[in-house]
Enzyme design. Structure first.
Site, PDB file in Angstrom:
ATOM      1  N   ASP A   9       0.807  -1.215   0.000  1.00 53.81           N
ATOM      2  CA  ASP A   9       0.000   0.000   0.000  1.00 53.81           C
ATOM      3  C   ASP A   9       0.844   1.269   0.000  1.00 53.81           C
ATOM      4  O   ASP A   9       2.058   1.239   0.203  1.00 53.81           O
ATOM      5  CB  ASP A   9      -0.957  -0.007   1.206  1.00 53.81           C
ATOM      6  CG  ASP A   9      -0.305  -0.589   2.464  1.00 53.81           C
ATOM      7  OD1 ASP A   9       0.928  -0.580   2.553  1.00 53.81           O
ATOM      8  OD2 ASP A   9      -1.040  -1.057   3.345  1.00 53.81           O
ATOM      9  N   ASN A  12      -7.542  -3.243  14.028  1.00 53.38           N
ATOM     10  CA  ASN A  12      -8.919  -3.572  13.658  1.00 53.38           C
ATOM     11  C   ASN A  12      -8.971  -4.795  12.727  1.00 53.38           C
ATOM     12  O   ASN A  12      -9.964  -5.038  12.070  1.00 53.38           O
ATOM     13  CB  ASN A  12      -9.605  -2.366  12.989  1.00 53.38           C
ATOM     14  CG  ASN A  12      -8.895  -1.924  11.706  1.00 53.38           C
ATOM     15  OD1 ASN A  12      -7.956  -2.574  11.258  1.00 53.38           O
ATOM     16  ND2 ASN A  12      -9.356  -0.837  11.127  1.00 53.38           N
ATOM     17  N   HIS A  18      -7.156  -5.261  10.063  1.00 53.77           N
ATOM     18  CA  HIS A  18      -6.885  -5.039   8.627  1.00 53.77           C
ATOM     19  C   HIS A  18      -5.562  -5.676   8.214  1.00 53.77           C
ATOM     20  O   HIS A  18      -4.654  -5.870   9.017  1.00 53.77           O
ATOM     21  CB  HIS A  18      -6.946  -3.543   8.261  1.00 53.77           C
ATOM     22  CG  HIS A  18      -5.801  -2.701   8.695  1.00 53.77           C
ATOM     23  ND1 HIS A  18      -5.915  -1.342   8.945  1.00 53.77           N
ATOM     24  CD2 HIS A  18      -4.493  -2.984   8.924  1.00 53.77           C
ATOM     25  CE1 HIS A  18      -4.747  -0.857   9.280  1.00 53.77           C
ATOM     26  NE2 HIS A  18      -3.864  -1.821   9.291  1.00 53.77           N
ATOM     27  N   GLU A  78      -9.719  -2.239   5.029  1.00 59.19           N
ATOM     28  CA  GLU A  78     -10.395  -1.910   6.272  1.00 59.19           C
ATOM     29  C   GLU A  78     -11.647  -2.786   6.475  1.00 59.19           C
ATOM     30  O   GLU A  78     -12.168  -3.366   5.513  1.00 59.19           O
ATOM     31  CB  GLU A  78     -10.776  -0.426   6.267  1.00 59.19           C
ATOM     32  CG  GLU A  78      -9.567   0.521   6.213  1.00 59.19           C
ATOM     33  CD  GLU A  78      -8.797   0.635   7.527  1.00 59.19           C
ATOM     34  OE1 GLU A  78      -8.597  -0.380   8.221  1.00 59.19           O
ATOM     35  OE2 GLU A  78      -8.369   1.760   7.851  1.00 59.19           O
TER      36      GLU A  78
END
Ligand code: F6R
Length: 243
Positions: A67, A136, A138, A143
């Site tokens: 990313d 979380n 990811h 997400e």
């Protein structure tokens, strides 16, 4: 899923680096998917050390990063391009033309994403994908709620992710709100996946990923469906895995 329990962060880093190094030795022209963030830094340090000792050769290795922040230039120290150059690429004999990171400065999101998918395809797929794990759940910047079928796409970063990444910036307002990320589909097509996880604050995310339901709400839970995943996690990160 294979879980390797490491004593501490250093041990985790060495074990993960060993797996990557074995991949490069077995297939010198392999394609390795790379992650940024705090967790893999020790792994990169170890790979650099082994390269300097003459034990590793990156000359034929191709890399594809997960990313990049949108709107951040390559020379900006916050960019993942800068991170990779700083932590690994400038310290080993990798050919820069064989390193790939999404173009954060491409304002045309559709073009940026499709071009990156083309690059992944042209490289012939990923032999080994290194992943970190977000609080979380990811992986990459996929997400919670993202379709598992997604390919490279533009992401609006969640508040949790922005907060977690604030430590790299002066304040939360400076954390970019968007990023381009490789999708779960490409990650799942990697032949082998190695996930590095460290610290008590990742224990719940790791538990949910490994023992919880397979759901887009915990993106890493999809890894339960892959046939060659190795999780290298330190004792603290593993603390909620015991039955
Ligand atoms: C980074 C990435 C992210 C991180 C994750 C964990 O390229 O894709 O998924 O791996 O946010 O980050 P750290 O290691 O900083 O806790």
């Amino acid at each position: 899923m294979k879980i390797i329990r490491a004593k501490d962060y250093y041990d985790m880093s060495r074990k993960a680096a060993n797996i990557i190094s074995a991949q490069i030795i077995m297939k010198p022209d392999c394609v390795i998917g790379l992650a940024t963030g705090s967790t893999p830094i020790g792994t990169y340090d170890q790979l650099v050390e082994w390269y300097k000792k003459g034990d590793l050769d990156f000359a034929q290795v191709t890399t594809i990063n997960l990313d990049e922040y949108r709107g951040v230039t390559k020379d900006d120290p916050h960019s993942y391009y800068y991170f990779m150059r700083d932590k690994l690429f400038s310290k080993v004999n990798i050919d820069p033309t064989r390193t790939h990171i999404p173009d954060g400065m491409d304002e045309d999101a559709e073009h940026a994403c499709r071009s990156y998918d083309e690059i992944i395809k042209r490289c012939g797929g990923i032999d080994l994908q290194l992943l970190g794990l977000g609080h979380n759940g990811h992986i990459g910047f996929n997400e919670p709620g993202t379709a598992f079928e997604a390919q490279t796409h533009l992401v609006n970063l969640t508040e949790t992710t922005k907060k977690a990444n604030q430590r790299f910036f002066e304040n939360e307002e400076n954390v970019p709100s968007q990023a381009y990320t490789m999708g779960i589909k490409s990650i799942m097509q990697a032949k082998k996946i190695v996930v590095v996880v460290s610290g008590q604050d990742k224990a719940e995310a790791l538990r949910a990923a490994v023992k919880g339901a397979i759901t887009p709400n915990v993106q890493a839970s999809v890894l339960q469906l892959h046939n060659d995943v190795t999780i290298v996690a330190d004792v603290e990160a593993c603390s909620l895995l015991e039955d």
